[in-house]
Design a protein around this motif. Structure first.
Motif, PDB file in Angstrom:
ATOM      1  N   GLU A  47       8.316 -17.373-111.601  1.00  0.00           N
ATOM      2  CA  GLU A  47       8.769 -18.583-110.926  1.00  0.00           C
ATOM      3  C   GLU A  47       8.698 -19.809-111.833  1.00  0.00           C
ATOM      4  O   GLU A  47       9.361 -20.814-111.565  1.00  0.00           O
ATOM      5  N   LEU A  48       7.896 -19.717-112.893  1.00  0.00           N
ATOM      6  CA  LEU A  48       7.782 -20.845-113.825  1.00  0.00           C
ATOM      7  C   LEU A  48       8.706 -20.673-115.024  1.00  0.00           C
ATOM      8  O   LEU A  48       8.576 -21.393-116.022  1.00  0.00           O
ATOM      9  N   ALA A  49       9.631 -19.722-114.930  1.00  0.00           N
ATOM     10  CA  ALA A  49      10.491 -19.446-116.081  1.00  0.00           C
ATOM     11  C   ALA A  49      11.355 -20.646-116.439  1.00  0.00           C
ATOM     12  O   ALA A  49      11.550 -20.955-117.615  1.00  0.00           O
ATOM     13  N   LEU A  50      11.890 -21.352-115.451  1.00  0.00           N
ATOM     14  CA  LEU A  50      12.761 -22.498-115.731  1.00  0.00           C
ATOM     15  C   LEU A  50      11.987 -23.591-116.456  1.00  0.00           C
ATOM     16  O   LEU A  50      12.473 -24.165-117.448  1.00  0.00           O
ATOM     17  N   GLU A  51      10.777 -23.867-115.961  1.00  0.00           N
ATOM     18  CA  GLU A  51       9.956 -24.883-116.625  1.00  0.00           C
ATOM     19  C   GLU A  51       9.602 -24.447-118.045  1.00  0.00           C
ATOM     20  O   GLU A  51       9.666 -25.262-118.988  1.00  0.00           O
ATOM     21  N   ALA A  52       9.253 -23.162-118.198  1.00  0.00           N
ATOM     22  CA  ALA A  52       8.948 -22.658-119.543  1.00  0.00           C
ATOM     23  C   ALA A  52      10.174 -22.721-120.441  1.00  0.00           C
ATOM     24  O   ALA A  52      10.082 -23.041-121.631  1.00  0.00           O
ATOM     25  N   TYR A  53      11.351 -22.447-119.844  1.00  0.00           N
ATOM     26  CA  TYR A  53      12.590 -22.524-120.616  1.00  0.00           C
ATOM     27  C   TYR A  53      12.827 -23.941-121.125  1.00  0.00           C
ATOM     28  O   TYR A  53      13.199 -24.153-122.301  1.00  0.00           O
ATOM     29  N   GLU A  54      12.616 -24.942-120.264  1.00  0.00           N
ATOM     30  CA  GLU A  54      12.808 -26.336-120.680  1.00  0.00           C
ATOM     31  C   GLU A  54      11.849 -26.695-121.815  1.00  0.00           C
ATOM     32  O   GLU A  54      12.230 -27.354-122.789  1.00  0.00           O
ATOM     33  N   GLN A  55      10.597 -26.239-121.697  1.00  0.00           N
ATOM     34  CA  GLN A  55       9.626 -26.539-122.746  1.00  0.00           C
ATOM     35  C   GLN A  55      10.015 -25.859-124.065  1.00  0.00           C
ATOM     36  O   GLN A  55       9.979 -26.484-125.136  1.00  0.00           O
ATOM     37  N   GLU A  56      10.398 -24.592-123.955  1.00  0.00           N
ATOM     38  CA  GLU A  56      10.788 -23.875-125.165  1.00  0.00           C
ATOM     39  C   GLU A  56      12.048 -24.459-125.771  1.00  0.00           C
ATOM     40  O   GLU A  56      12.197 -24.539-126.997  1.00  0.00           O
ATOM     41  N   LYS A  57      13.000 -24.888-124.899  1.00  0.00           N
ATOM     42  CA  LYS A  57      14.231 -25.491-125.417  1.00  0.00           C
ATOM     43  C   LYS A  57      13.930 -26.808-126.135  1.00  0.00           C
ATOM     44  O   LYS A  57      14.502 -27.103-127.198  1.00  0.00           O
ATOM     45  N   GLU A  58      13.022 -27.585-125.554  1.00  0.00           N
ATOM     46  CA  GLU A  58      12.636 -28.833-126.202  1.00  0.00           C
ATOM     47  C   GLU A  58      11.987 -28.542-127.550  1.00  0.00           C
ATOM     48  O   GLU A  58      12.269 -29.229-128.548  1.00  0.00           O
ATOM     49  N   ARG A  59      11.122 -27.531-127.577  1.00  0.00           N
ATOM     50  CA  ARG A  59      10.481 -27.134-128.827  1.00  0.00           C
ATOM     51  C   ARG A  59      11.506 -26.635-129.839  1.00  0.00           C
ATOM     52  O   ARG A  59      11.448 -26.980-131.028  1.00  0.00           O
ATOM     53  N   LEU A  60      12.482 -25.851-129.342  1.00  0.00           N
ATOM     54  CA  LEU A  60      13.521 -25.337-130.227  1.00  0.00           C
ATOM     55  C   LEU A  60      14.361 -26.468-130.799  1.00  0.00           C
ATOM     56  O   LEU A  60      14.678 -26.487-132.004  1.00  0.00           O
ATOM     57  N   ASP A  61      14.742 -27.438-129.949  1.00  0.00           N
ATOM     58  CA  ASP A  61      15.532 -28.582-130.440  1.00  0.00           C
ATOM     59  C   ASP A  61      14.759 -29.337-131.509  1.00  0.00           C
ATOM     60  O   ASP A  61      15.330 -29.758-132.531  1.00  0.00           O
ATOM     61  N   PHE A  62      13.454 -29.510-131.278  1.00  0.00           N
ATOM     62  CA  PHE A  62      12.630 -30.222-132.262  1.00  0.00           C
ATOM     63  C   PHE A  62      12.588 -29.440-133.587  1.00  0.00           C
ATOM     64  O   PHE A  62      12.753 -30.027-134.669  1.00  0.00           O
ATOM     65  N   LEU A  63      12.384 -28.123-133.486  1.00  0.00           N
ATOM     66  CA  LEU A  63      12.327 -27.312-134.699  1.00  0.00           C
ATOM     67  C   LEU A  63      13.662 -27.281-135.429  1.00  0.00           C
ATOM     68  O   LEU A  63      13.714 -27.311-136.666  1.00  0.00           O
ATOM     69  N   LEU A  64      14.759 -27.223-134.641  1.00  0.00           N
ATOM     70  CA  LEU A  64      16.082 -27.255-135.278  1.00  0.00           C
ATOM     71  C   LEU A  64      16.306 -28.566-136.013  1.00  0.00           C
ATOM     72  O   LEU A  64      16.876 -28.596-137.112  1.00  0.00           O
TER      73      LEU A  64
END
Length: 366
Positions: free
Chosen positions: A166-183
């Protein structure tokens, strides 16, 4: 008279012998007649036997031909029987294979019916949809194999997802933010890398140009100073082993002292190596002079004549540079302007003694 009796007896014996001989002759004649008759009968019998043998041979040949024909017919019949048996075995195998396939189809059909009933029940339970009462129209271009493969792939992907988070969407947003930062960081690093590589290329280009300019000047100075040290027709040169990469290339030194063939520095004597090294050292010095220069026992391998040449070279540069020589050579000491000696009058205590040669000469003259 006795003789007459003997003759009579001899005559009687002779007559008896002739009588016996006639009897035996008659018996043998009769026996010959019997043998002749027997021989004639035997010849007739042999002739009949020969005729019988010839007839039996003809009959045997006829019978042998009949036997051969019967044997050939028997082989043909056996082959036909074998062919028929092979066809029968093939028919039996086909029949058994068809029976097995029919059985497998029946089993498969039963499995499909069971699976279909299970699917209908699952759809009814999961989606509240009765497939038995719902008509589903398939497209004309429907590919069953492709649909099965897609279903298998979707099932595998669903299994790979695991339990619903159920927390997948929130985890996705966090990971996407982390991915954007790393990119973004990666892009910055790539730009920095490109800038750094460009700077390195510029530095390498500039360094190569300056190195080649300096190397050319050192070559000229080295050849001149080498000729001054070795006099007459002595020559020396510097060469890059890899001209394509001057910054990383080894440098080959070729020297030809007077009366010798051109050699690498490794082939020179100890004194020649030292003078060659001194020539190279002062060739570098001429490109970038220094106010001070310290030489530590560079004259050790030199003989007196080469020491004089070395000191003359030092004198030639002494107007621009102050040289400090560490030496044990007396001739070097004699040609110096000032001498500093280190002595140990007491154990463990060094003492410095200085001598100004000009002042010493003046004091000696006074």
């Amino acid at each position: 008279r006795n003789r007459l009796d003997n003759l009579r007896r001899d005559r009687e014996r002779t007559q008896q012998a002739l009588h016996d001989l006639d009897a035996r002759t008659h018996a043998r004649a009769e026996h010959l007649d019997t043998l002749a008759a027997t021989l004639t009968d035997a010849e007739h019998h042999l002739h009949r036997l020969t005729e019988q043998i010839d007839a039996a041979g003809d009959e045997q040949a006829t019978r042998q031909r009949a036997v051969d024909e019967a044997h050939t017919e028997l082989q043909r019949t056996k082959k036909q029987i074998a062919d028929i048996d092979a066809v029968l075995r093939g028919l039996r195998r086909n029949r058994e294979q068809q029976m097995r396939e029919e059985h497998l189809r029946a089993v498969r059909l039963a499995e499909v019916d069971t699976r279909l009933n299970d699917l209908v029940a699952n759809v009814r339970e999961d989606f509240d949809l009765d497939l038995s009462a719902t008509r589903i129209d398939l497209e004309e271009a429907f590919d069953e194999d492709r649909a099965r493969a897609e279903v298998t792939d979707l099932r595998a992907r669903i299994r790979a997802l695991g339990a619903v988070n159920e927390l997948a969407l929130e985890a996705y947003e966090q990971e996407k933010e982390r991915l954007d930062f790393l990119l973004e960081q990666q892009q910055d690093l790539e730009r920095a890398e490109a800038t750094l590589l460009e700077t390195i290329d510029e530095i390498n280009t500039t360094a190569s140009e300056r190195f080649l300019t300096t190397f050319s000047a050192i070559q000229d100075h080295f050849a001149r100073i080498f000729a001054e040290l070795f006099v007459d027709d002595a020559t020396a040169s510097l060469r890059l082993a890899d001209p394509e990469d001057p910054l990383e290339s080894p440098i080959d030194i070729t020297a030809r002292p007077r009366g010798k063939r051109p050699s690498t520095i490794a082939q020179l004597s100890g004194g020649e190596k030292t003078l060659t090294a001194i020539a190279l050292l002062f060739a570098i010095y001429l490109v970038k002079p220094s106010p001070f220069c310290i030489l530590d026992e560079v004259d050790a391998p030199l003989d007196d004549a080469n020491v004089d040449r070395f000191m003359n070279l030092i004198r030639a540069f002494s107007d621009q540079t102050q040289f400090i020589l560490v030496t044990h050579n007396k001739r070097t000491m004699e040609m110096a302007d000032r001498l500093y000696g280190v002595t140990m009058q007491e154990q463990g205590v060094s003492k410095l003694v200085a001598v100004q040669f000009d002042e010493a000469v003046e004091m000696a003259g006074a």
